[in-house]
Structures are given as C-alpha cells and as structure tokens.
Design a protein around this motif. Structure first.
Motif, PDB file in Angstrom:
ATOM      1  N   PHE A   1       0.836  -1.206   0.000  1.00 42.39           N
ATOM      2  CA  PHE A   1       0.000   0.000   0.000  1.00 42.39           C
ATOM      3  C   PHE A   1       0.869   1.254   0.000  1.00 42.39           C
ATOM      4  O   PHE A   1       0.576   2.236  -0.708  1.00 42.39           O
ATOM      5  N   ASP A   2       1.946   1.246   0.780  1.00 41.87           N
ATOM      6  CA  ASP A   2       2.857   2.395   0.793  1.00 41.87           C
ATOM      7  C   ASP A   2       3.497   2.606  -0.579  1.00 41.87           C
ATOM      8  O   ASP A   2       3.680   3.750  -1.020  1.00 41.87           O
ATOM      9  N   ILE A   3       3.831   1.499  -1.239  1.00 44.90           N
ATOM     10  CA  ILE A   3       4.420   1.613  -2.579  1.00 44.90           C
ATOM     11  C   ILE A   3       3.430   2.248  -3.547  1.00 44.90           C
ATOM     12  O   ILE A   3       3.778   3.170  -4.306  1.00 44.90           O
ATOM     13  N   ARG A   4       2.180   1.771  -3.514  1.00 45.45           N
ATOM     14  CA  ARG A   4       1.172   2.342  -4.416  1.00 45.45           C
ATOM     15  C   ARG A   4       0.903   3.805  -4.089  1.00 45.45           C
ATOM     16  O   ARG A   4       0.702   4.627  -4.986  1.00 45.45           O
ATOM     17  N   LYS A   5       0.907   4.126  -2.801  1.00 46.93           N
ATOM     18  CA  LYS A   5       0.662   5.509  -2.402  1.00 46.93           C
ATOM     19  C   LYS A   5       1.763   6.425  -2.924  1.00 46.93           C
ATOM     20  O   LYS A   5       1.491   7.529  -3.426  1.00 46.93           O
ATOM     21  N   HIS A   6       3.029   5.975  -2.820  1.00 46.97           N
ATOM     22  CA  HIS A   6       4.130   6.783  -3.322  1.00 46.97           C
ATOM     23  C   HIS A   6       4.070   6.913  -4.841  1.00 46.97           C
ATOM     24  O   HIS A   6       4.368   7.987  -5.399  1.00 46.97           O
ATOM     25  N   LEU A   7       3.685   5.828  -5.519  1.00 46.66           N
ATOM     26  CA  LEU A   7       3.570   5.902  -6.965  1.00 46.66           C
ATOM     27  C   LEU A   7       2.515   6.918  -7.394  1.00 46.66           C
ATOM     28  O   LEU A   7       2.710   7.668  -8.356  1.00 46.66           O
ATOM     29  N   ILE A   8       1.414   6.949  -6.668  1.00 44.64           N
ATOM     30  CA  ILE A   8       0.354   7.916  -6.982  1.00 44.64           C
ATOM     31  C   ILE A   8       0.856   9.334  -6.763  1.00 44.64           C
ATOM     32  O   ILE A   8       0.573  10.242  -7.552  1.00 44.64           O
ATOM     33  N   GLU A   9       1.616   9.544  -5.682  1.00 41.49           N
ATOM     34  CA  GLU A   9       2.137  10.882  -5.409  1.00 41.49           C
ATOM     35  C   GLU A   9       3.142  11.307  -6.475  1.00 41.49           C
ATOM     36  O   GLU A   9       3.168  12.473  -6.893  1.00 41.49           O
ATOM     37  N   TYR A  10       3.972  10.376  -6.919  1.00 44.75           N
ATOM     38  CA  TYR A  10       4.902  10.702  -8.000  1.00 44.75           C
ATOM     39  C   TYR A  10       4.153  10.977  -9.294  1.00 44.75           C
ATOM     40  O   TYR A  10       4.485  11.929 -10.027  1.00 44.75           O
ATOM     41  N   ASP A  11       3.153  10.147  -9.596  1.00 41.08           N
ATOM     42  CA  ASP A  11       2.382  10.337 -10.823  1.00 41.08           C
ATOM     43  C   ASP A  11       1.578  11.629 -10.789  1.00 41.08           C
ATOM     44  O   ASP A  11       1.309  12.225 -11.839  1.00 41.08           O
ATOM     45  N   ASP A  12       1.193  12.064  -9.590  1.00 43.32           N
ATOM     46  CA  ASP A  12       0.425  13.302  -9.471  1.00 43.32           C
ATOM     47  C   ASP A  12       1.255  14.497  -9.932  1.00 43.32           C
ATOM     48  O   ASP A  12       0.726  15.434 -10.552  1.00 43.32           O
ATOM     49  N   VAL A  13       2.555  14.472  -9.645  1.00 42.42           N
ATOM     50  CA  VAL A  13       3.436  15.549 -10.097  1.00 42.42           C
ATOM     51  C   VAL A  13       3.466  15.588 -11.619  1.00 42.42           C
ATOM     52  O   VAL A  13       3.332  16.649 -12.238  1.00 42.42           O
ATOM     53  N   MET A  14       3.633  14.427 -12.230  1.00 43.63           N
ATOM     54  CA  MET A  14       3.686  14.359 -13.691  1.00 43.63           C
ATOM     55  C   MET A  14       2.336  14.692 -14.303  1.00 43.63           C
ATOM     56  O   MET A  14       2.264  15.294 -15.387  1.00 43.63           O
TER      57      MET A  14
END
Length: 342
Positions: free
Chosen positions: A98-111
């Motif tokens: 879940f932490d991995i997916r959460k970080h991926l979403i936060e990174y993707d949000d920037v892009m």
C-alpha cells in the motif's frame, strides 16, 4: 444440473492451495470458489518454511520452535499460533504494498499536473486562441533572460555587457538597437517596444493570416519536441531520486522540487526556440521568370516529296551550366539562383 447435484452429494468443491499468497484477498477468493452461492465446500492450504512469505516473515523463529520441540521436518504443523503469524505477515506485506502504491500515486500526481498544463497549452494552440499574445509573452521572457545575463541589477550600468546584449538581440529578434538606460527596468521597457515593433513588421511582411499559421505550426512543433525530451528526462530523474534517501532527504520532496525546475527549464527552451524561429522565418515566393530562348540552326533535311519541303529550323533552349550566370539577370551563378533546386 446432474453434475452439480453429484458434486453437492460428495460434499461440494474442495480447494487445495499449494501456498499462502502475500495478499489475504487472493486467499479469500480461492476460499470463495469452494462455497460459491451457498454451496457446500472446503479449502485447505499447504505451506513450506521455504515459501517466500514464510522465509521473509518468521521462518527462522518457527524453525527454531520446531527444533526445540523435537518435531520432524515431514510432520505437519497445525496450530492457531502459526495461522496468526501468517496473517500478521500478510498484513505487513499488504501495508508495504500500500505504501508503494501511495508513493507511486504521489509521484504520478506531479507528472499529471505537468501533463495537464502542457495539454491545455497545446489545445489553445490548436484552437488558435491568443497566439499573438503567447508569442509576445515568450518574447518578453526571452528578453528578460537576456537582461539577467548581460545587465544584472547588482552591477553598475557601466559594467553591463551591452555588446553581448546587442548580439543576442540580433541573433534572436534580428533587431539592432541603441537603447541606453541607467536602470534595468527602463532598458527593459525600451527593448520591449523594439521587439514588438519587429514583430509587427514581420507580421506585415508575411501577412496576418499566414503569420498566424506559422505561429501555430512552429509552436506545435517546438512544444511536441521539447515535451518528448522532458518525459525522457523525468523518467531518468524518477529512477535515481530514491538515492536521496541516503542523504537523509525525502525523495518525494526532492522529486517535486527538481520536477518543477526541469519543467521551468523546458518552458524557457520552448520560448527561446519559438522566438528564434519565428522572428527569422521568411516566405519564399515563386516568381515567373522568363527563360531566354536562343535560336540555333539545326541539321537541315530536304524533303524529296511533293513539291519539296523547305528547310526546317529547330528551336532549342540553351543549356545553362551550373556555374554560368543565371538567365534571370540577377548576376548570380545559376546554381545559387534559379538552379538551386535543380
């Protein structure tokens, strides 16, 4: 229907699991297949201490416990404590994923924010909305960069690199200026007027309608090219940003900061390249050039038919060499004038 009744008479479907999945959701889905729609059924899972789930979470502790109890390796372990340990291990894995997916979403949000801005800008270009204002704004941004480089505010006007500034202005806007001032703001206002005048002259030279089409074409070409390079650079940034954690820095914060700087740099490059192309663009107009025809006598053939035919003169065009003077009278060589595309 008979097959279903036969299965029900035998006690329903029995599910055999060769291991426990790291996610309880997958295990529950397998269990559900044995009792779908209220039908009877059973399920049983078999584990090994060498399974990934057991190896990562608690296999050494369980193996030590078995050794102290004198249990054989082939002896099955069925105890509530084991089931509880497996459930806790699955919870840890799920929390980690879940932490991995959460970080991926936060990174993707920037892009995604950058993507939204670029696509919105591109839609405005395709619609032809405010192209002139966009180009003028880009020109002002480029001019501001020139002043920061050649005429910084922290230096006295006598220390300004006016020669470098004039070369940069001519290189990008094809303008020569003698503007002088004792303050950067005053110099900026004078140069903005020169740039706008050069823009108006270029628009009159080419024509308003044609110039709008050129603006749209150049803007789209530059934006698409720079955006592709930006995406590649962002992928490289994302791959190595995790190393910032070794320096006690939050990789996500560092990623947001550098992503903003990279995007701003891309915007500056777009403005610089658009201005550099647009102010130098020229339209080549085709002109009807009259080729001179030279009369040359050709071999004469006398007819021997009825009445005898008169000699015929064949008209041929004079072949122009590549290094001969151009036939249009410009004074240039043929290969550098009308024969440039020959």
């Amino acid at each position: 229907m008979k097959d279903r009744e036969k299965v029900l008479s035998l006690g329903g479907l029995h599910i055999l699991g060769t291991e426990r999945h790291e996610s309880r959701r997958i295990d529950n889905q397998l269990r559900g297949r044995s009792g779908r729609q209220g039908d009877p059924g059973t399920s049983r899972f078999y584990l090994s201490l060498e399974d990934d789930l057991m190896r990562i979470f608690g296999s050494e502790r369980i193996a030590g416990l078995m050794g102290r109890l004198g249990m054989d390796e082939s002896q099955p372990i069925e105890h509530r404590m084991i089931s509880k340990a497996i459930e806790n291990a699955q919870k840890k894995v799920e929390a980690h994923n879940f932490d991995i997916r959460k970080h991926l979403i936060e990174y993707d949000d920037v892009m995604n924010k950058q993507r939204t801005e670029i696509y919105s800008f591109r839609r405005d270009i395709l619609a032809g909305e405010g192209l002139k204002d966009k180009v003028i704004e880009m020109s002002e941004n480029v001019l501001d960069e020139f002043l920061n480089a050649y005429c910084p505010e922290d230096k006295h006007p006598e220390e300004w690199d006016m020669k470098g500034l004039k070369e940069a202005l001519y290189g990008y806007f094809l303008i020569t200026t003698d503007a002088e001032a004792q303050a950067v703001d005053e110099l900026y206002e004078k140069l903005v007027q020169d740039v706008k005048l050069a823009y108006e002259n270029k628009e009159k030279e080419i024509g308003a309608d044609m110039f709008r089409q050129l603006e749209r074409y150049i803007l789209l070409q530059v934006v698409d090219s720079q955006w592709k390079d930006h995406l590649l650079g962002m992928d490289h940034l994302k791959e190595g940003i995790g190393l910032r954690g070794y320096a006690q820095r939050d990789p996500l914060v560092e990623y947001k900061k550098e992503a903003f700087e990279v995007f701003a740099g891309m915007s500056d490059r777009v403005a610089s390249e658009v201005v550099n192309r647009l102010f130098k663009v020229q339209i080549a107009r085709e002109e009807n050039l009259e080729r001179k025809m030279v009369m040359k006598p050709a071999r004469v053939q006398y007819g021997r038919g009825e009445g005898g035919e008169k000699p015929q003169t064949v008209v041929k065009d004079r072949k122009v060499g590549r290094n001969d003077p151009c036939i249009c009278g410009s004074g240039k060589k043929y290969k550098k004038c009308c024969g440039v595309n020959a």
